[in-house]
Design a protein around this motif. Structure first.
Motif, short mmCIF file in Angstrom:
data_model
loop_
_atom_site.label_atom_id
_atom_site.label_comp_id
_atom_site.label_asym_id
_atom_site.label_seq_id
_atom_site.Cartn_x
_atom_site.Cartn_y
_atom_site.Cartn_z
N ALA A 88 0.72 -1.17 -0.09
CA ALA A 88 0.03 -0.12 -0.01
C ALA A 88 0.99 1.27 -0.07
O ALA A 88 1.73 1.39 0.78
N ILE A 89 0.54 2.19 -0.91
CA ILE A 89 1.39 3.45 -1.00
C ILE A 89 0.52 4.51 -0.05
O ILE A 89 -0.53 4.97 -0.56
N ILE A 93 3.81 -1.29 3.76
CA ILE A 93 3.23 0.08 3.58
C ILE A 93 4.53 0.98 3.17
O ILE A 93 5.53 1.16 3.74
N VAL A 94 4.47 1.54 1.75
CA VAL A 94 5.22 2.46 1.32
C VAL A 94 4.84 3.96 1.58
O VAL A 94 3.77 4.45 1.21
N ASP A 148 1.75 -1.85 13.13
CA ASP A 148 2.82 -3.02 13.18
C ASP A 148 3.22 -3.28 11.89
O ASP A 148 4.25 -4.40 11.72
N LEU A 149 2.91 -3.13 10.79
CA LEU A 149 3.07 -3.42 9.41
C LEU A 149 4.65 -2.88 9.07
O LEU A 149 4.93 -1.63 9.47
N PRO A 150 5.32 -3.69 8.24
CA PRO A 150 6.47 -3.22 7.86
C PRO A 150 6.51 -1.81 7.17
O PRO A 150 5.39 -1.91 6.27
N GLU A 151 7.24 -0.85 7.26
CA GLU A 151 7.01 0.52 6.60
C GLU A 151 8.53 1.11 5.98
O GLU A 151 9.48 0.76 6.66
N ILE A 152 8.26 1.31 4.83
CA ILE A 152 9.28 1.91 4.02
C ILE A 152 9.07 3.43 3.66
O ILE A 152 8.18 3.76 2.89
N VAL A 153 9.79 4.43 4.59
CA VAL A 153 9.59 5.73 4.20
C VAL A 153 10.37 6.25 3.16
O VAL A 153 11.83 5.71 2.99
#
Length: 535
Positions: free
Chosen positions: A320-321, A399-400, A428-433
């Motif tokens: 998800a973006i 999540i992006v 708690d989902l993996p997040e890419i900033v």
């Protein structure tokens, strides 16, 4: 009663003190004016209006004149970089050309109506020590107003510990605001908060023009940009929830029904009380419509869940973006997948969820989902109405998180989006900033942004910088399939080998006399199909 400190003007306005009329001026005013000269003079007067942010306005420390929540025209990607955007033609098909008005100054014998953009003045209140945040918020409100279709003429801020419970800015400052509105010719005042119904009514009584708040502007933008049936229903539900406690009475018109049971018309002798008033009737109709919309939104849920279940059955990971509005989420989706999703230099240009299929370098399939943008002080009515859309964020595997790197306050963007992500249970989902618009960020600013998110990536949807690194980071972050298998697949079962290539991660592959020897991580369903060939 003394007001707490003064008003900080958002822009420099011209002196509006009237000049005494001389005798020559009086003679000149009596002579007929050529119609062409009158039209040209009126066009020049419109051109001379001081528009908010066009010169040295609020918060010029960043050296940006226009509303900073909007992208610069050079940052919007077009053409081959992000696919064909057919929706842009429809949305840009009608544009106002200023300076062409032939409106008569004095209309005495005919009824005259015209359609024009609203001229607005912005007003905000901030406590001691938060002037910079207030200026950023007012700039964002200016961008919201422009997106909604208004022309921002001026903006003012007042420093006081708390907003006035009666008129939001206090009665003395409200009188000053009335004079400013009259001087610049505005017809609407927009408050940078959600006003209570009593505050809105009291401020209107003083300034003598329409008063709306930040929530109203956001709801109006959503109403303009919603395209799908679900999106339109969500926006209408949010608007009705906002309208219900703000209905106003108009004197006797709110008690039209006489009530009672006497006479055929219910207006016999005595009439036994006023019965159901007009405002009560309106409230009942709004509640009925809200119930219908909620039922309609529930009907959309099975189709959405069926699509999501199909992806889960095929164990297709979802990315998800998410991010702040106008941070460049749709541009990034187009750059990654050539989706052709609408990209526009406007806030909340994208409301409907877009899902696109793409592949990793090793052939694994996953989906990228473009979601609705967030904004500070997002109305809770919209959070509730768009909860079904935000479910795409909560159901994602990765999540992006897209942040506008050129924004004057990226830390507030990060915090706002993370708060909404937490509300939908996706904290708690993996997040890419991802700091987008890296082509507008200098080295010093990159150090500041790196301090906010040390593991973040810098990308540019316009130039393509960092896109390959983002793809690699997504591939690394995607979850591994659940089952590890060692199998010898017969050569006549090539479809299983193809499925492993598409949905699994192959650790080793060899060819023996009996078939293809595989060591891989695969989804549970595919692992069951490979179980008869396990070694």
């Amino acid at each position: 009663m003394t007001q707490n400190t003064g008003t900080t003007r958002g822009t420099d306005t011209a002196d509006t003190t009237p000049t005494p009329t001389t005798g020559d001026d009086a003679v000149a005013s009596a002579t007929p004016i050529d119609p062409v000269e009158r039209v040209l003079a009126r066009a020049q007067s419109h051109a001379d209006v001081h528009v908010f942010g066009a010169q040295q306005g609020i918060g010029t420390a960043q050296g940006i004149g226009t509303a900073q929540a909007l992208q610069d025209a050079a940052t919007v990607a077009y053409g081959d970089t992000d696919g064909d955007q057919w929706d842009r033609e429809e949305r840009a098909a009608l544009r106002r050309v200023p300076g062409l008005s032939t409106e008569l100054e004095d209309v005495t014998e005919v009824e005259y109506r015209q359609l024009r953009l609203e001229n607005v003045v912005l007003v905000g209140v901030y406590p001691q020590g938060s002037q910079e945040d207030a200026e950023n918020s007012l700039r964002e409100l200016a961008a919201l107003s422009e997106t909604a279709g208004a022309v921002v003429l001026d903006g003012v801020l007042q420093r006081r510990p708390h907003p006035d419970p009666a008129t939001y800015i206090g009665r003395g400052k409200a009188a000053e605001l009335r004079d400013l509105v009259a001087a610049v010719g505005a017809d609407t005042v927009i408050a940078d908060t959600e006003l209570a119904p009593s505050q809105r009514r009291a401020l209107e009584d003083v300034v003598k023009v329409k008063v709306i708040d930040r929530t109203t502007v956001i709801l109006d933008i959503f109403s303009q940009h919603a395209k799908s049936r679900e999106g339109k229903a969500q926006v209408e539900l949010a608007q009705l929830e906002y309208l219900l406690p703000r209905l106003r009475g108009w004197g006797d018109s709110m008690s039209r029904q006489a009530g009672g049971q006497v006479g055929a018309g219910g207006a016999g002798m005595g009439s036994r009380g006023p019965g159901e008033t007009k405002i009560e009737l309106d409230r009942r109709r709004i509640r009925t419509k809200m119930a219908q919309l909620r039922h309609q939104l529930r009907d959309f849920a099975p189709a959405r869940e069926a699509k999501r279940a199909e992806r889960k059955r095929n164990t297709i990971p979802a990315v998800a973006i998410a991010g702040y509005t106008n941070a460049g989420k749709s541009s990034l989706l187009n750059r990654l997948t050539r989706a052709g999703v609408l990209v526009e230099n406007a806030l909340f240009a994208t409301l409907d969820t877009s899902v696109r299929r793409t592949e990793t370098a090793d052939g694994r399939v996953y989906t990228l989902t473009d979601t609705v943008g967030f904004v500070r002080n997002l109305p809770h009515q919209l959070v509730e109405a768009f909860r079904s859309t935000l479910e795409e964020v909560g159901e994602a595997d990765v999540i992006v998180h897209v942040v506008d790197g050129s924004h004057p306050d990226p830390a507030a963007q990060l915090q706002t989006v993370r708060d909404v992500i937490g509300d939908v249970g996706a904290r708690d989902l993996p997040e890419i900033v991802v700091f987008n618009k890296a082509d507008l960020v200098d080295d010093d600013m990159r150090l500041v942004l790196r301090g906010l998110a040390p593991q973040a990536l810098f990308v540019s949807s316009r130039t393509g910088e960092g896109i390959d690194e983002l793809r690699e980071r997504i591939e690394e972050t995607l979850p591994l399939p659940a089952v590890e298998v060692h199998a010898v697949v017969p050569y006549d079962r090539g479809e299983l080998v193809s499925a492993v290539h598409e949905h699994g991660i192959i650790l080793s592959e060899d060819h023996g006399p009996d078939g293809t020897i595989l060591h891989a991580h695969v989804p549970a369903i595919l692992g069951g199909r490979l179980a008869p060939f396990a070694i």
